[in-house]
Design a protein around this motif. Structure first.
Motif, short mmCIF file in Angstrom:
data_model
loop_
_atom_site.label_atom_id
_atom_site.label_comp_id
_atom_site.label_asym_id
_atom_site.label_seq_id
_atom_site.Cartn_x
_atom_site.Cartn_y
_atom_site.Cartn_z
N ASP A 31 46.42 35.24 46.00
CA ASP A 31 47.44 34.21 46.86
C ASP A 31 47.08 34.35 48.55
N ARG A 32 47.04 34.90 48.76
CA ARG A 32 47.10 34.79 50.76
C ARG A 32 45.63 34.57 50.79
N VAL A 33 44.41 34.50 50.14
CA VAL A 33 43.42 33.47 50.76
C VAL A 33 43.05 31.98 49.82
N TRP A 45 41.05 20.03 48.03
CA TRP A 45 42.07 20.12 46.56
C TRP A 45 41.15 21.67 46.09
N ARG A 46 41.54 22.34 45.48
CA ARG A 46 41.12 23.26 44.87
C ARG A 46 41.73 23.39 43.48
N LEU A 47 40.58 23.85 42.34
CA LEU A 47 40.81 23.98 40.77
C LEU A 47 42.39 24.74 41.18
N GLN A 48 43.04 25.40 40.63
CA GLN A 48 44.65 25.95 40.17
C GLN A 48 45.02 25.59 39.06
N SER A 49 45.81 26.93 37.93
CA SER A 49 46.81 26.64 37.26
C SER A 49 48.17 27.03 38.05
N GLU A 50 49.33 27.26 37.32
CA GLU A 50 50.71 27.43 37.57
C GLU A 50 50.58 28.59 38.20
N SER A 51 49.79 29.02 38.04
CA SER A 51 49.82 30.31 38.99
C SER A 51 49.30 30.33 40.32
N GLY A 52 48.90 29.50 40.58
CA GLY A 52 48.03 29.02 41.99
C GLY A 52 46.73 29.52 42.14
N ASN A 53 46.11 30.17 41.24
CA ASN A 53 44.87 30.06 41.36
C ASN A 53 44.09 29.93 40.01
N GLN A 87 37.02 33.41 58.01
CA GLN A 87 38.39 33.84 57.96
C GLN A 87 38.88 34.68 57.61
N THR A 88 39.43 35.27 58.64
CA THR A 88 39.32 36.91 58.37
C THR A 88 40.27 37.65 56.78
N ASP A 89 40.92 37.27 56.16
CA ASP A 89 41.17 37.67 54.64
C ASP A 89 39.92 37.11 53.50
N HIS A 90 39.62 35.91 53.95
CA HIS A 90 38.43 35.40 52.97
C HIS A 90 37.03 36.33 53.51
N VAL A 91 36.80 36.49 54.50
CA VAL A 91 35.76 37.74 54.47
C VAL A 91 35.82 39.04 54.43
N ALA A 92 37.06 39.55 54.36
CA ALA A 92 37.55 40.68 53.84
C ALA A 92 37.42 40.64 52.39
N VAL A 93 37.63 39.91 51.37
CA VAL A 93 37.38 40.03 50.42
C VAL A 93 35.98 40.24 49.73
N LEU A 94 34.81 39.12 50.54
CA LEU A 94 33.55 38.85 50.66
C LEU A 94 32.97 40.48 50.13
N ARG A 95 33.60 41.40 51.43
CA ARG A 95 32.68 42.37 51.59
C ARG A 95 33.07 43.37 50.57
#
Length: 95
Positions: A31-33, A45-53, A87-95
């Motif tokens: 959700d944060r990313v 735009w991004r692909l997402q369902s009702e859940s938001g991802n 982007q800090t949050d995305h980079v953290a997930v990549l790690r």
């Protein structure tokens, strides 16, 4: 603007079942990313369902349920690069 947009696709299979606790940090960050992506310059735009991802979108009969697809559209390569690698949050997930 060049008249073109850039579609970016990631395809991955979880090493453990999608709902395994080992994947919880990743799932909790979605959700944060995704919100950061939505607010990023050049995001379209991004692909997402009702859940938001997109992690809960069924990909078809006989497809590994632990396979996930992420699809996003950006105005240009530089916008995607800035999000993906700065982007800090995305980079953290990549790690």
């Amino acid at each position: 603007m060049s008249g073109y947009q850039l579609a970016q696709v990631n395809v991955a299979i979880f090493r453990q079942a999608k709902d395994d606790p080992v994947n919880q940090d990743f799932m909790d960050a979605l959700d944060r990313v995704n919100a950061a992506a939505d607010a990023s310059p050049g995001f379209v735009w991004r692909l997402q369902s009702e859940s938001g991802n997109a992690t809960d979108i069924p990909l078809g009969t006989g497809i590994n349920p632990d396979l996930i697809v992420n699809l996003s559209v950006w105005e240009d390569v530089e916008s995607l690069r800035n999000f993906a690698y700065r982007q800090t949050d995305h980079v953290a997930v990549l790690r």
